[in-house]
Design a protein around this motif. Structure first.
Motif, PDB file in Angstrom:
ATOM      1  N   SER A  63     150.084  51.053  49.941  1.00 42.32           N
ATOM      2  CA  SER A  63     150.912  50.187  49.107  1.00 42.32           C
ATOM      3  C   SER A  63     150.028  49.498  48.068  1.00 42.32           C
ATOM      4  CB  SER A  63     151.606  49.149  49.981  1.00 42.32           C
ATOM      5  OG  SER A  63     152.273  48.243  49.176  1.00 42.32           O
ATOM      6  N   PRO A  64     150.211  49.859  46.821  1.00 40.18           N
ATOM      7  CA  PRO A  64     149.375  49.238  45.786  1.00 40.18           C
ATOM      8  C   PRO A  64     149.549  47.716  45.745  1.00 40.18           C
ATOM      9  CG  PRO A  64     150.911  50.874  44.882  1.00 40.18           C
ATOM     10  CD  PRO A  64     151.229  50.743  46.309  1.00 40.18           C
ATOM     11  N   SER A  65     150.766  47.274  46.115  1.00 35.10           N
ATOM     12  CA  SER A  65     151.011  45.837  46.067  1.00 35.10           C
ATOM     13  C   SER A  65     150.089  45.086  47.013  1.00 35.10           C
ATOM     14  CB  SER A  65     152.470  45.552  46.410  1.00 35.10           C
ATOM     15  OG  SER A  65     152.753  46.038  47.700  1.00 35.10           O
ATOM     16  N   VAL A  66     149.775  45.773  48.158  1.00 31.10           N
ATOM     17  CA  VAL A  66     148.893  45.107  49.124  1.00 31.10           C
ATOM     18  C   VAL A  66     147.501  44.920  48.514  1.00 31.10           C
ATOM     19  CG1 VAL A  66     147.738  45.346  51.341  1.00 31.10           C
ATOM     20  CG2 VAL A  66     150.148  45.905  51.107  1.00 31.10           C
ATOM     21  N   GLY A 104     156.750  37.376  49.256  1.00 36.56           N
ATOM     22  CA  GLY A 104     155.492  36.759  48.877  1.00 36.56           C
ATOM     23  C   GLY A 104     154.718  36.137  50.023  1.00 36.56           C
ATOM     24  N   ILE A 105     155.254  36.253  51.244  1.00 41.18           N
ATOM     25  CA  ILE A 105     154.535  35.674  52.383  1.00 41.18           C
ATOM     26  C   ILE A 105     153.301  36.506  52.654  1.00 41.18           C
ATOM     27  CG2 ILE A 105     155.690  36.998  54.185  1.00 41.18           C
ATOM     28  CD1 ILE A 105     155.800  34.373  55.801  1.00 41.18           C
ATOM     29  N   ARG A 106     152.253  35.849  53.142  1.00 42.20           N
ATOM     30  CA  ARG A 106     151.070  36.584  53.548  1.00 42.20           C
ATOM     31  C   ARG A 106     150.697  36.174  54.961  1.00 42.20           C
ATOM     32  NH1 ARG A 106     147.599  35.487  48.377  1.00 42.20           N
ATOM     33  NH2 ARG A 106     149.231  33.928  48.171  1.00 42.20           N
ATOM     34  N   PHE A 120     147.954  33.055  60.719  1.00 42.52           N
ATOM     35  CA  PHE A 120     148.309  32.103  59.665  1.00 42.52           C
ATOM     36  C   PHE A 120     149.427  32.676  58.837  1.00 42.52           C
ATOM     37  CE2 PHE A 120     143.819  30.347  59.787  1.00 42.52           C
ATOM     38  CZ  PHE A 120     144.201  29.128  60.278  1.00 42.52           C
ATOM     39  N   LEU A 121     150.386  31.858  58.516  1.00 45.10           N
ATOM     40  CA  LEU A 121     151.391  32.254  57.541  1.00 45.10           C
ATOM     41  C   LEU A 121     151.105  31.477  56.268  1.00 45.10           C
ATOM     42  CD1 LEU A 121     154.721  32.242  59.601  1.00 45.10           C
ATOM     43  CD2 LEU A 121     153.065  34.084  59.284  1.00 45.10           C
ATOM     44  N   PHE A 122     151.155  32.167  55.172  1.00 44.48           N
ATOM     45  CA  PHE A 122     150.854  31.511  53.907  1.00 44.48           C
ATOM     46  C   PHE A 122     151.893  31.932  52.884  1.00 44.48           C
ATOM     47  CE2 PHE A 122     148.597  31.222  49.830  1.00 44.48           C
ATOM     48  CZ  PHE A 122     148.133  29.927  49.888  1.00 44.48           C
ATOM     49  N   GLY A 123     152.694  30.956  52.468  1.00 47.57           N
ATOM     50  CA  GLY A 123     153.722  31.269  51.482  1.00 47.57           C
ATOM     51  C   GLY A 123     153.188  31.131  50.090  1.00 47.57           C
TER      52      GLY A 123
END
Lengths: 183, 490
Positions: A63-66, A104-106, A120-123
């Motif tokens: 996935s290029p987005s990743v 958009g969550i990471r 960790f969740l990072f919005g």
């Protein structure tokens, strides 16, 4: 030999011939050798289809987005979680595959104690409060983390922590059977 | 003595179920059955080997092409990737609702149960199908990653089984040919075995027939020591016993007959002398007067009766011994019958209907004896008027009937009328006649090849019908000559 006995013998012969059959007859499915293993790693990423968990196999780093997503430095990345955060691909979306995770969550590992992994969740655009995630979204994360390849040790339980507020949810386990982590 | 029926008389079914066809059929069936069993077993074995070899090849080839696919499939695969995978295995690649464009066997012809098995089992699954009469083998599997995790890519390789079909058909054909070839020696063996079993049976049948024809010295050669030879031995024993017993009976009967004949002959000479004496005495009876005259007459009568009896006994002995000879000559029957009646002094008493011109070849003396006995019997036991009629019934036969107006013959008497010394009236122990008259008449009719029958007239009274051929046939004469007392009611 009476006529009746003769008939019986002929019948028996006919039955035997019938049982033997001629030519090639159809069969049912016959299990054969083990399935072939292609030279690739498939990350099992859990999305949602028809309101239930649905795993999709992904080649890593497809996935290029990743790759393009900016990540905080010095963060250990779990590829499956990156792929999960990136969401289903357009063809998958066409097939009715969705995600319950906010856009958009990471997600990245914070610490691991035995089989318990804290993530960790990072919005990116909005706060990623674990309590605001649906149960299905939590299950998506738990299952993808459990099946993930590049974590330290096999994971059974997952705790989610908001990177910003430090708010925690869990530990939770994946509610479905996921492939055993190997290799 | 039962009449033998020739094989052609028997119904077709029972001939088909005869020993020989049954043996042949049984042998053929055994050969066919065991041959078919062996052929079927080896055919199935060979078919399994042929098919499994092909299935193994297809499955292995599919598996190897996927494992060696370079570069490995991209996940998720796009259409181009699916086509590449499909080409690699020369089959169909399926991902989700997309598939490669493989034509020979489109996905909708892949059985659903194979797809289900592929998804559930995680192995290479093989299935044979028949599409439009063509057999195919399908090998399906889901590609796994290097750790054995699912990729969601299903592949289905296909191979036609045309050449295998040909091989298998050839197998079946050769099996059928070998079976047919094996049938021939089986039938020959069966025929041989049947002949071995049937020869003694046939010999026995022939021997039994000869025995039934009266050749009591028939014996069979005993061969081997099986059940059939046991039967042959029993048959020989039976024939021996039969021959002995019949011989004994014949000897005893012949002895009895000879005794009667001898006695009759021995009595004849003294009786002739006695007759002469009693005749003389009777002539003198008138002058004797009183009891002596009565005694002389009685003695004369009884001596004559005795002499008649002895004559009859000698006559019947001759019949029994087969010594009676027919001396046929052309005679006018009316003349002979009239002469008989005249000679006995019955001309006025008996009504006659004797059309002249009926000519036949007959023994005049014997016809005289028959008619005399019949008319004498009618006069003695029936009631007048006695009628004698002569008729030519057809070109070859003449009939003489003697009818009286007496009470007729009771039904229980009828079968015994011609028996020797048969007394219709048991109360009359001593008949006026010898008791042999009708028996002698019957024998004479028979000697001519004719028939003498007793019955009752339409109205009332007994009727005796004599039916004689106009020309004594050779067979009638021969039968009369060689018969030795059998057949005649005794």
């Amino acid at each position: 030999m009476t006529a009746r006995r003769l008939v019986a013998v002929l019948l028996a012969a006919g039955c035997t011939a019938g049982a033997a059959g001629c030519g090639i007859s159809p069969t049912g499915p016959i299990s054969f050798a083990a399935a072939p293993r292609a030279r690739l790693y498939a990350e099992q990423v859990y999305f949602v289809q028809d309101g239930r968990l649905h795993s999709v196999a992904r080649s890593p780093a497809t996935s290029p987005s990743v790759r393009d997503t900016p990540f905080p430095r010095a963060v250990v990345r779990v590829e499956g979680l990156d792929l999960l955060a990136a969401g289903p691909l357009p063809p998958e979306q066409d097939a009715g595959i969705t995600t319950e995770l906010p856009t958009g969550i990471r997600i990245f590992p914070a610490e691991q104690a035995g089989d318990e992994l804290t993530l960790f969740l990072f919005g990116a655009e909005q706060p990623a409060d674990p309590d605001q995630l649906s149960d299905l979204a939590v299950a998506q994360i738990a299952c993808t983390a459990t099946a993930a390849r590049n974590v330290e040790a096999p994971v059974r339980r997952v705790t989610l922590r908001d990177k910003v507020s430090g708010h925690e949810r869990g530990p939770v386990s994946c509610p479905v059977t996921v492939p055993e982590r190997r290799g | 003595m039962s009449r033998h029926r020739s094989p052609l008389d028997r119904p077709v079914l029972s001939r088909l179920l005869g020993l020989r066809p049954r043996l042949v059929v049984a042998f053929a069936l055994v050969a066919l059955f065991s041959g078919a069993a062996v052929a079927a077993a080896s055919y199935r074995q060979a078919r399994t080997i042929v098919l499994e070899k092909t299935q193994d090849q297809v499955a292995d080839r599919t598996r190897n092409s996927l494992e060696e696919l370079d570069p490995p499939p991209q996940l998720p695969p796009d259409q181009q990737e699916l086509e590449r995978i499909g080409d690699a295995i020369n089959g169909l690649a399926v991902y989700g609702d997309r598939r490669s464009s493989f034509q020979p066997v489109p996905l909708d012809r892949v059985p659903p149960q194979l797809r289900r098995a592929v998804r559930e089992r995680g192995r290479v699954v093989v299935q044979r199908i028949v599409l439009d009469g063509q057999p195919y083998v399908l090998a399906g599997t889901e590609v796994q990653d290097i750790r054995g995790q699912r990729t969601g890519i299903e592949v289905y390789a296909v191979q036609k089984l045309t050449s295998e079909q040909e091989t298998i058909d050839r197998l079946a054909r050769s099996a059928a040919i070998i079976l047919a070839l094996a049938l021939l020696p089986a039938v020959l063996l069966a025929l041989g075995a049947a002949a071995g079993v049937l020869r003694p049976v046939r010999d026995l049948r022939r021997a039994a027939r000869r025995l039934a024809e009266g050749r009591l010295d028939t014996r069979l050669r005993v061969r081997g020591s099986d059940e059939l030879s046991e039967l042959v031995r029993t048959f020989n024993t039976m024939a021996g016993k039969l021959q002995h017993n019949v011989g004994e009976l014949r000897r005893m009967e012949a002895n009895g007959r000879r005794f009667v004949a001898d006695v009759s002959h021995e009595l004849r000479t003294p009786l002739t002398a006695m007759t002469a004496v009693t005749d003389a005495l009777e002539e003198e009876a008138a002058s004797l007067g009183g009891d002596a005259a009565i005694a002389a007459r009685i003695m004369s009568t009884e001596t004559r009766r005795l002499r008649q009896l002895v004559e009859n006994l000698i006559e019947i002995s001759r019949f029994d011994a087969g010594g009676a000879v027919l001396r046929p000559e052309r005679v006018d029957l009316a003349a002979v019958v009239s002469a008989t009646l005249t000679a006995r002094g019955w001309t006025g008493i008996v009504h006659t209907d004797l059309p002249t011109g009926i000519v036949a070849e007959l023994d005049r003396r014997r016809l005289d004896v028959i008619v005399a006995n019949l008319v004498g019997n009618a006069l003695k036991h029936g009631a007048p008027p006695v009628t004698v009629e002569l008729r030519a019934v057809d070109r070859d036969h003449v009939v003489v009937t003697v009818t009286d107006r007496g009470p007729g013959l009771a039904p229980e008497i009828l079968p015994h009328v011609f028996e020797r010394f048969y007394k219709a009236d048991s109360a009359r122990a001593r008949s006026d006649g010898s008791g042999l008259g009708l028996a002698i008449a019957w024998e004479n009719a028979r000697l001519h090849g004719g028939v003498l029958e007793a019955g009752n007239a339409a109205g009332k009274g007994a009727r005796f019908t004599l039916r004689l051929p106009r020309h004594p046939t050779a067979s009638a004469a021969a039968t009369a000559a060689d018969r030795a007392g059998t057949g005649a009611p005794l």
